[in-house]
Design an enzyme around this catalytic site. Structure first.
Site, PDB file in Angstrom:
ATOM      1  N   GLY A   1       1.054  -1.396   4.257  1.00 29.17           N
ATOM      2  CA  GLY A   1       1.493  -0.068   3.882  1.00 29.17           C
ATOM      3  C   GLY A   1       2.240   0.663   4.973  1.00 29.17           C
ATOM      4  O   GLY A   1       3.444   0.887   4.879  1.00 29.17           O
ATOM      5  N   HIS A   2       1.553   1.022   6.039  1.00 32.65           N
ATOM      6  CA  HIS A   2       2.122   1.917   7.045  1.00 32.65           C
ATOM      7  C   HIS A   2       3.418   1.369   7.633  1.00 32.65           C
ATOM      8  O   HIS A   2       4.441   2.070   7.677  1.00 32.65           O
ATOM      9  CB  HIS A   2       1.104   2.170   8.160  1.00 32.65           C
ATOM     10  CG  HIS A   2       1.575   3.150   9.182  1.00 32.65           C
ATOM     11  ND1 HIS A   2       1.574   4.507   8.962  1.00 32.65           N
ATOM     12  CD2 HIS A   2       2.089   2.967  10.425  1.00 32.65           C
ATOM     13  CE1 HIS A   2       2.059   5.129  10.027  1.00 32.65           C
ATOM     14  NE2 HIS A   2       2.375   4.221  10.928  1.00 32.65           N
TER      15      HIS A   2
ATOM     16  N   ASN B   1       0.855  -1.188   0.000  1.00 29.95           N
ATOM     17  CA  ASN B   1       0.000   0.000   0.000  1.00 29.95           C
ATOM     18  C   ASN B   1       0.894   1.243   0.000  1.00 29.95           C
ATOM     19  O   ASN B   1       1.714   1.428   0.906  1.00 29.95           O
ATOM     20  CB  ASN B   1      -0.908  -0.020   1.227  1.00 29.95           C
ATOM     21  CG  ASN B   1      -1.939   1.091   1.211  1.00 29.95           C
ATOM     22  OD1 ASN B   1      -1.633   2.239   0.919  1.00 29.95           O
ATOM     23  ND2 ASN B   1      -3.167   0.761   1.561  1.00 29.95           N
TER      24      ASN B   1
ATOM     25  N   HIS C   1      -5.664   3.387  -1.767  1.00 30.99           N
ATOM     26  CA  HIS C   1      -6.959   3.636  -1.140  1.00 30.99           C
ATOM     27  C   HIS C   1      -7.306   5.109  -1.329  1.00 30.99           C
ATOM     28  O   HIS C   1      -7.095   5.927  -0.440  1.00 30.99           O
ATOM     29  CB  HIS C   1      -6.908   3.272   0.344  1.00 30.99           C
ATOM     30  CG  HIS C   1      -8.233   3.266   1.021  1.00 30.99           C
ATOM     31  ND1 HIS C   1      -8.556   2.385   2.025  1.00 30.99           N
ATOM     32  CD2 HIS C   1      -9.337   4.043   0.852  1.00 30.99           C
ATOM     33  CE1 HIS C   1      -9.795   2.624   2.447  1.00 30.99           C
ATOM     34  NE2 HIS C   1     -10.277   3.638   1.744  1.00 30.99           N
TER      35      HIS C   1
ATOM     36  N   HIS D   1      -4.222  11.537   0.453  1.00 31.18           N
ATOM     37  CA  HIS D   1      -3.013  10.811   0.039  1.00 31.18           C
ATOM     38  C   HIS D   1      -3.148  10.452  -1.442  1.00 31.18           C
ATOM     39  O   HIS D   1      -2.876  11.295  -2.283  1.00 31.18           O
ATOM     40  CB  HIS D   1      -2.695   9.616   0.941  1.00 31.18           C
ATOM     41  CG  HIS D   1      -3.865   8.842   1.446  1.00 31.18           C
ATOM     42  ND1 HIS D   1      -4.716   8.145   0.620  1.00 31.18           N
ATOM     43  CD2 HIS D   1      -4.317   8.636   2.713  1.00 31.18           C
ATOM     44  CE1 HIS D   1      -5.643   7.540   1.344  1.00 31.18           C
ATOM     45  NE2 HIS D   1      -5.435   7.817   2.609  1.00 31.18           N
TER      46      HIS D   1
ATOM     47  N   ARG E   1       4.022  18.769   0.637  1.00 27.54           N
ATOM     48  CA  ARG E   1       4.785  19.876   0.074  1.00 27.54           C
ATOM     49  C   ARG E   1       4.272  20.341  -1.281  1.00 27.54           C
ATOM     50  O   ARG E   1       4.754  21.336  -1.823  1.00 27.54           O
ATOM     51  CB  ARG E   1       6.262  19.470  -0.071  1.00 27.54           C
ATOM     52  CG  ARG E   1       7.024  19.371   1.222  1.00 27.54           C
ATOM     53  CD  ARG E   1       7.264  20.721   1.848  1.00 27.54           C
ATOM     54  NE  ARG E   1       8.131  21.564   1.023  1.00 27.54           N
ATOM     55  CZ  ARG E   1       9.460  21.600   1.143  1.00 27.54           C
ATOM     56  NH1 ARG E   1      10.072  20.825   2.038  1.00 27.54           N
ATOM     57  NH2 ARG E   1      10.167  22.399   0.372  1.00 27.54           N
TER      58      ARG E   1
ATOM     59  N   THR F   1      -8.102   6.171   9.285  1.00 32.38           N
ATOM     60  CA  THR F   1      -7.770   4.961   8.539  1.00 32.38           C
ATOM     61  C   THR F   1      -8.943   4.004   8.694  1.00 32.38           C
ATOM     62  O   THR F   1      -9.856   4.251   9.494  1.00 32.38           O
ATOM     63  CB  THR F   1      -6.459   4.333   9.067  1.00 32.38           C
ATOM     64  OG1 THR F   1      -6.103   3.228   8.241  1.00 32.38           O
ATOM     65  CG2 THR F   1      -6.609   3.865  10.509  1.00 32.38           C
TER      66      THR F   1
ATOM     67  N   GLU G   1      -8.675  -0.035  -2.997  1.00 33.19           N
ATOM     68  CA  GLU G   1      -9.531  -0.141  -1.821  1.00 33.19           C
ATOM     69  C   GLU G   1     -10.395   1.106  -1.704  1.00 33.19           C
ATOM     70  O   GLU G   1      -9.963   2.197  -2.088  1.00 33.19           O
ATOM     71  CB  GLU G   1      -8.693  -0.237  -0.540  1.00 33.19           C
ATOM     72  CG  GLU G   1      -7.784  -1.417  -0.432  1.00 33.19           C
ATOM     73  CD  GLU G   1      -7.021  -1.417   0.881  1.00 33.19           C
ATOM     74  OE1 GLU G   1      -6.532  -2.495   1.261  1.00 33.19           O
ATOM     75  OE2 GLU G   1      -6.901  -0.356   1.526  1.00 33.19           O
TER      76      GLU G   1
ATOM     77  N   HIS H   1      -3.881  -4.626   7.646  1.00 30.07           N
ATOM     78  CA  HIS H   1      -3.988  -3.545   8.625  1.00 30.07           C
ATOM     79  C   HIS H   1      -3.099  -3.843   9.830  1.00 30.07           C
ATOM     80  O   HIS H   1      -3.357  -4.755  10.600  1.00 30.07           O
ATOM     81  CB  HIS H   1      -5.423  -3.292   9.095  1.00 30.07           C
ATOM     82  CG  HIS H   1      -5.645  -1.855   9.515  1.00 30.07           C
ATOM     83  ND1 HIS H   1      -5.165  -1.352  10.700  1.00 30.07           N
ATOM     84  CD2 HIS H   1      -6.243  -0.815   8.896  1.00 30.07           C
ATOM     85  CE1 HIS H   1      -5.491  -0.073  10.808  1.00 30.07           C
ATOM     86  NE2 HIS H   1      -6.130   0.279   9.712  1.00 30.07           N
ATOM     87  N   ASP H   2      -2.039  -3.067   9.954  1.00 29.03           N
ATOM     88  CA  ASP H   2      -1.077  -3.159  11.059  1.00 29.03           C
ATOM     89  C   ASP H   2      -0.247  -4.441  11.053  1.00 29.03           C
ATOM     90  O   ASP H   2       0.388  -4.769  12.055  1.00 29.03           O
ATOM     91  CB  ASP H   2      -1.760  -2.975  12.418  1.00 29.03           C
ATOM     92  CG  ASP H   2      -2.273  -1.558  12.618  1.00 29.03           C
ATOM     93  OD1 ASP H   2      -1.822  -0.661  11.888  1.00 29.03           O
ATOM     94  OD2 ASP H   2      -3.114  -1.352  13.505  1.00 29.03           O
TER      95      ASP H   2
END
Length: 240
Positions: free
Chosen positions: A213-214, A7, A43, A50, A18, A100, A70, A190-191
């Site tokens: 992703g994260h 992700n 997503h 994002h 920026r 999220t 997603e 997720h996580d």
């Protein structure tokens, strides 16, 4: 082997902070493919904080692996998916102001809606995954909607894992077994991280795909993007 879809939302967050096009999300995504990922997940949310809708269009033209989009199937999202025709769409019931994703679908209550949306995507040859909590009833409900896969929402697993891995994965194993009984493919996300990924896949080896992703993008700050993709792939390889 369980496939790794990366992700790239967080890369877009840095760009958007920026303005301009640094970092370039398309360049990052094609690099991630080259480094060994099996797919790219995005997503796009209505506020475009994002990934933006135009990013999705650009990525579809550039990617050679699977694109997984997603999102909550609001009309604008549905139109985007039907326009770009990704390999997979993952239906997520997130509110427009959610930081999220924080819950899976109630596939029983929303069966008529999800069935209709799933049929529209199937008509374009798009694989449909429905994001659900680790509840066998919700998994069975996804099958009744015509989904091809479910994605198990793994936040609770990741939160509970440090204290008791076996207890943390138990409800996910029950949901995964129900998916197998229903003939559904199985995704998870997720996580998930380098700390907890291998154990999850060892206990549920029929997981088709993980979307990460994260944690992965955060790890890339320390280890570099290419090395980090390889580290996550190694966790999946050694889980078998």
């Amino acid at each position: 082997m369980t496939k790794l879809s990366v992700n790239i939302n967080k890369i877009a967050v840095v760009r958007n902070s920026r303005g301009g096009n640094l970092p370039d999300v398309v360049r990052a995504a094609t690099s991630i493919e080259r480094f060994g990922a099996d797919g790219i997940t995005v997503h796009p949310r209505p506020d475009a904080r994002h990934i933006r809708y135009d990013d999705v269009r650009d990525l579809k033209r550039a990617l050679t692996t699977e694109l997984n989009i997603e999102g909550n199937p609001i009309p604008e999202f549905v139109s985007l998916v039907l326009e770009t025709v990704p390999a997979q769409v993952t239906l997520v019931p997130d509110a427009h102001d959610a930081i999220t994703s924080n819950a899976g679908w109630d596939t029983v209550r929303h069966r008529a809606f999800l069935t209709d949306v799933t049929a529209r995507f199937h008509a374009q040859g798009i694989r449909v995954s429905i994001f659900v909590d680790p509840d066998p009833a919700m998994v069975a409900g996804a099958a009744a909607c015509g989904a091809d896969r479910v994605e198990l929402y793994t936040e609770a697993y990741a939160r509970r894992y440090p204290a008791d891995p076996a207890a943390a994965v138990e409800p996910y194993l029950a949901a995964a077994e129900e998916a197998r009984r229903q003939g559904l493919g199985l995704n998870a996300g997720h996580d998930l991280s380098l700390d907890n990924l291998r154990f999850f896949v060892q206990r549920i080896p029929w997981t088709d795909e993980v979307s990460i992703g994260h944690a992965l993008i955060s790890d890339a700050l320390y280890y570099g993007l290419e090395n980090t993709v390889q580290l996550y792939r190694r966790e999946l390889i050694t889980a078998k």
